[in-house]
Design a protein around this motif. Structure first.
Motif, PDB file in Angstrom:
ATOM      1  N   TYR A  29      -7.950   3.341  -2.588  1.00 32.84           N
ATOM      2  CA  TYR A  29      -7.200   4.048  -1.558  1.00 32.84           C
ATOM      3  C   TYR A  29      -6.189   5.010  -2.184  1.00 32.84           C
ATOM      4  O   TYR A  29      -6.149   6.191  -1.867  1.00 32.84           O
ATOM      5  CB  TYR A  29      -6.472   3.027  -0.674  1.00 32.84           C
ATOM      6  CG  TYR A  29      -5.687   3.638   0.454  1.00 32.84           C
ATOM      7  CD1 TYR A  29      -6.220   3.690   1.737  1.00 32.84           C
ATOM      8  CD2 TYR A  29      -4.423   4.161   0.243  1.00 32.84           C
ATOM      9  CE1 TYR A  29      -5.520   4.250   2.765  1.00 32.84           C
ATOM     10  CE2 TYR A  29      -3.711   4.735   1.271  1.00 32.84           C
ATOM     11  CZ  TYR A  29      -4.253   4.770   2.534  1.00 32.84           C
ATOM     12  OH  TYR A  29      -3.555   5.342   3.557  1.00 32.84           O
ATOM     13  N   VAL A  30      -5.389   4.490  -3.097  1.00 38.22           N
ATOM     14  CA  VAL A  30      -4.285   5.293  -3.632  1.00 38.22           C
ATOM     15  C   VAL A  30      -4.787   6.428  -4.515  1.00 38.22           C
ATOM     16  O   VAL A  30      -4.384   7.579  -4.353  1.00 38.22           O
ATOM     17  CB  VAL A  30      -3.303   4.402  -4.413  1.00 38.22           C
ATOM     18  CG1 VAL A  30      -2.334   5.230  -5.213  1.00 38.22           C
ATOM     19  CG2 VAL A  30      -2.557   3.498  -3.449  1.00 38.22           C
ATOM     20  N   TRP A  31      -5.717   6.131  -5.432  1.00 36.43           N
ATOM     21  CA  TRP A  31      -6.105   7.178  -6.376  1.00 36.43           C
ATOM     22  C   TRP A  31      -7.002   8.221  -5.739  1.00 36.43           C
ATOM     23  O   TRP A  31      -6.970   9.388  -6.139  1.00 36.43           O
ATOM     24  CB  TRP A  31      -6.693   6.565  -7.644  1.00 36.43           C
ATOM     25  CG  TRP A  31      -5.609   5.840  -8.370  1.00 36.43           C
ATOM     26  CD1 TRP A  31      -5.413   4.488  -8.405  1.00 36.43           C
ATOM     27  CD2 TRP A  31      -4.496   6.419  -9.071  1.00 36.43           C
ATOM     28  NE1 TRP A  31      -4.253   4.203  -9.096  1.00 36.43           N
ATOM     29  CE2 TRP A  31      -3.673   5.365  -9.515  1.00 36.43           C
ATOM     30  CE3 TRP A  31      -4.114   7.736  -9.355  1.00 36.43           C
ATOM     31  CZ2 TRP A  31      -2.504   5.577 -10.233  1.00 36.43           C
ATOM     32  CZ3 TRP A  31      -2.948   7.945 -10.080  1.00 36.43           C
ATOM     33  CH2 TRP A  31      -2.159   6.870 -10.519  1.00 36.43           C
ATOM     34  N   LEU A  62       0.827  -1.201   0.000  1.00 38.87           N
ATOM     35  CA  LEU A  62       0.000   0.000   0.000  1.00 38.87           C
ATOM     36  C   LEU A  62       0.863   1.253   0.000  1.00 38.87           C
ATOM     37  O   LEU A  62       0.611   2.189  -0.764  1.00 38.87           O
ATOM     38  CB  LEU A  62      -0.925  -0.001   1.220  1.00 38.87           C
ATOM     39  CG  LEU A  62      -2.029   1.038   1.179  1.00 38.87           C
ATOM     40  CD1 LEU A  62      -2.986   0.757   0.034  1.00 38.87           C
ATOM     41  CD2 LEU A  62      -2.788   1.060   2.493  1.00 38.87           C
ATOM     42  N   SER A  63       1.925   1.267   0.819  1.00 35.01           N
ATOM     43  CA  SER A  63       2.668   2.523   0.881  1.00 35.01           C
ATOM     44  C   SER A  63       3.578   2.710  -0.316  1.00 35.01           C
ATOM     45  O   SER A  63       3.745   3.841  -0.775  1.00 35.01           O
ATOM     46  CB  SER A  63       3.424   2.661   2.201  1.00 35.01           C
ATOM     47  OG  SER A  63       4.198   1.551   2.424  1.00 35.01           O
ATOM     48  N   THR A  68      -8.712  -8.620   3.899  1.00 35.37           N
ATOM     49  CA  THR A  68      -7.488  -9.333   3.514  1.00 35.37           C
ATOM     50  C   THR A  68      -6.442  -8.399   2.920  1.00 35.37           C
ATOM     51  O   THR A  68      -5.263  -8.695   2.973  1.00 35.37           O
ATOM     52  CB  THR A  68      -7.785 -10.435   2.476  1.00 35.37           C
ATOM     53  OG1 THR A  68      -8.617  -9.868   1.471  1.00 35.37           O
ATOM     54  CG2 THR A  68      -8.444 -11.620   3.113  1.00 35.37           C
ATOM     55  N   VAL A  69      -6.868  -7.281   2.324  1.00 34.91           N
ATOM     56  CA  VAL A  69      -5.870  -6.351   1.800  1.00 34.91           C
ATOM     57  C   VAL A  69      -5.793  -5.062   2.613  1.00 34.91           C
ATOM     58  O   VAL A  69      -4.813  -4.334   2.542  1.00 34.91           O
ATOM     59  CB  VAL A  69      -6.134  -5.961   0.322  1.00 34.91           C
ATOM     60  CG1 VAL A  69      -5.922  -7.136  -0.583  1.00 34.91           C
ATOM     61  CG2 VAL A  69      -7.503  -5.370   0.150  1.00 34.91           C
ATOM     62  N   SER A  70      -6.833  -4.750   3.395  1.00 36.33           N
ATOM     63  CA  SER A  70      -6.865  -3.443   4.040  1.00 36.33           C
ATOM     64  C   SER A  70      -6.325  -3.472   5.464  1.00 36.33           C
ATOM     65  O   SER A  70      -6.175  -2.432   6.082  1.00 36.33           O
ATOM     66  CB  SER A  70      -8.290  -2.897   4.055  1.00 36.33           C
ATOM     67  OG  SER A  70      -9.111  -3.730   4.830  1.00 36.33           O
TER      68      SER A  70
END
Lengths: 286, 317
Positions: A150-152, A64-65, A233-235
């Motif tokens: 999240y990113v965009w 994520l980062s 699972t991803v967050s």
């Protein structure tokens, strides 16, 4: 005397917790308090690294980062370069005013907007998809969509504001360079490449180093607000996990151990990246 | 020279683009690309904001079925009326106002004197104290130890948990220090000293009145930060009556705990239920606007100062 209030507050709320990190090596119990709890050594660390969650959480955090950084670092630079070379000055002001605005929206409102827009039942995005005959998608429940959302949305919210510092650096470039370049017949792209770009490079490198220093401590607030059972699972990232383990489940020592691991990795990354940058480009924080 | 008067040199690039005739083909292509890209960026950023505004004043049923896209339709202020009827939202709003004002006040009282002291070259121990602060930017005890300290200070469920631990913003302090360094000349201090003025008096009567610009920046930075944050409140405030607006927003916008009571099963009742559900969704748009209102109203003012603040900050001494 002027400094006293600040020193006291900083000492109590920054330095005592630093000392209090030792509860990561103890078995914290409310009854025996901060200092009276019994020593257990590295037990909490061992437990964390042996748990099936650990790998997943650390991977989630890193992906994520890094993804965030890859998207939200270059875009403001491009935006600033473009804005700076824009011919219509009034239009430029309008664009700046509008792109800065989302930065002041709170994270809760930002996430609320995302959930509204992406809602399978009433969201505008799904209504548009329906026009093309696509069935409604529950984006927030889709693990493979979560990171992109999240990113965009982060890029949407911060690109304007992050470009301010670059724009300020570009404003400091002496007009004489541009004059001389124009006389020599340089095109705009050449002027950007050889005049503007070098002038923002030091600022960019400094910000890049700093962001590597906080690679693992990517914000709690937004990840937590966008989290639900379907995308867990991803967050699930380190900061949300330490919060849940420590505050919600009151597993203080275990959570402090994970937090400490996080800080140590951050510090190591910061020092390493700073050292590498100093070797390669001569730009370093210290 | 004041850092706050650099406007004259702001536009450098476009001044030398020359007249349309002298521009090369390449430059014109470049200009066109820049124009198109920036217009796209503009639309991407502006449209969602615009959509929230028109949705908040349109007929909820039309919004929910995706028929509102460019202009508001079936204008109604029902959403806003619903927001004002919600006691907990209003309570949260006033809690937030209170926390923000108090937070800004405490923060300034702590930050400004420190910044001023550290800006003085004759201050003994300046180096040590600077290091003391800068270190906190890079290492921290982490969530749990901080939480335990705040708890043992007895701050749980009080305003102080939100206001005191973060009162000393190191970055803010450094920006203020840079400002004092460049704007308060040592001669001024010497002159005041000769007139029998001590340091405290000098700071209160001369330094502060000369520092309106930096105080405005800090007030806005800290204020917006307090208004928009929710983590500390989530962590330290357990009683619902004390929670700030952002947490109330969280219940409605994110957790969606704001259920519409069932009305029975007749056709009329089902229709009414549909409408109520649409109103409930609409309320969210209005809520977004109302909660952002304080910041939106300040925005033109904020924008000017924020940009200056970033400029000063990036020139840290």
């Amino acid at each position: 005397m002027f400094c006293l209030p600040g020193i006291i507050i900083t000492f109590i709320f920054h330095y005592i917790p630093l000392y209090g990190v030792q509860i990561a090596f103890r078995k914290y119990s409310v009854k025996r308090g901060f200092w009276g709890s019994e020593w257990v050594g590295l037990q909490h660390f061992v437990r964390f690294f042996n748990s099936p969650n650990a790998v997943q959480i650390i991977t989630n955090t890193l992906i994520l980062s890094l993804y965030s950084l890859a998207a939200s670092f270059p875009i403001p630079i491009l935006l600033a370069l473009f804005l700076n070379s824009m011919r219509h000055r009034r239009y430029r002001k309008v664009i700046q005013t509008v792109t800065y605005a989302p930065n002041f929206i709170s994270i809760i409102v930002m996430c609320g907007m995302l959930i509204l827009f992406l809602s399978p039942r009433i969201g505008i995005i799904n209504k548009l998809l329906e026009l093309f005959g696509v069935e409604a998608i529950n984006f927030m429940g889709l693990p493979q969509a979560w990171r992109h959302i999240y990113v965009w949305s982060g890029v949407w919210q911060t690109m304007g504001w992050s470009s301010v510092v670059y724009f300020a650096a570009l404003s400091g470039v002496s007009p004489e360079y541009h004059e001389a370049a124009v006389v020599d017949g340089a095109t705009k792209l050449q002027r950007i490449r050889y005049i503007d770009f070098p002038s923002i490079l030091p600022v960019a490198v400094m910000l890049l180093i700093l962001s590597f220093g906080s690679l693992l401590s990517i914000g709690f607030e937004k990840a937590y607000a966008l989290q639900n059972d379907l995308n867990r699972t991803v967050s699930e990232i380190i900061s949300t996990y330490t919060y849940k383990v420590g505050i919600v489940d009151s597993n203080m020592s275990y959570s402090a151990a994970i937090g400490l691991f996080n800080s140590v990795v951050n510090a190591v990354l910061l020092v390493t990246v700073n050292w590498v940058s100093g070797k390669i480009s001569g730009n370093a924080l210290w | 020279m004041s850092l706050f008067k650099r406007k004259a040199s702001e536009n450098t690039f476009s001044d030398f683009t020359g007249s349309a005739k002298s521009r090369s083909f390449e430059d014109r292509v470049y200009d066109a690309i820049v124009f198109v890209v920036l217009t796209l960026v503009f639309l991407i950023v502006a449209y969602p904001l615009y959509f929230i505004i028109i949705s908040s004043i349109s007929d909820p049923v039309l919004v929910a079925s995706g028929q509102v896209t460019f202009w508001p339709r079936g204008i109604t202020f029902e959403g806003y009326q619903e927001v004002f009827k919600k006691g907990e939202v209003m309570r949260g709003f006033f809690n937030s106002v209170y926390y923000t004002l108090l937070g800004v006040g405490v923060s300034l009282v702590v930050t400004l004197p420190t910044a001023y002291a550290l800006s003085r070259d004759d201050f003994f121990g300046r180096k040590v104290i600077s290091i003391f602060y800068v270190l906190t930017m890079f290492v921290s005890g982490g969530l749990i130890p901080t939480y335990l300290v705040v708890r043992s200070a007895g701050f749980i469920d009080t305003v102080w948990a939100l206001v005191i631990p973060g009162a000393m913003g190191v970055y803010n302090m450094m920006v203020a220090r840079t400002f004092f360094k460049t704007n308060i000349s040592p001669e001024l201090l010497d002159a005041a000293k000769i007139d029998g003025c001590n340091d405290t008096w000098f700071f209160l009567r001369i330094v502060l009145p000369l520092s309106g610009a930096i105080i405005a920046i800090l007030v806005l930075w800290i204020g917006v930060g307090h208004w928009n944050s929710y983590f500390n409140a989530l962590l330290y405030l357990n009683q619902r009556e004390r929670q700030p607006l952002q947490l109330e927003l969280r219940y409605i916008l994110i957790l969606n705990t704001d259920y519409v009571a069932s009305q029975g099963m007749s056709l009329e009742a089902i229709k009414e239920q549909r409408r109520l559900e649409a109103v409930k969704e609409m309320l969210k748009y209005s809520l977004i606007i109302i909660s952002s209102l304080p910041v939106l109203l300040l925005y033109p003012f904020i924008q000017k100062h924020f940009v200056k603040g970033v400029t000063v900050g990036s020139l840290k001494g």
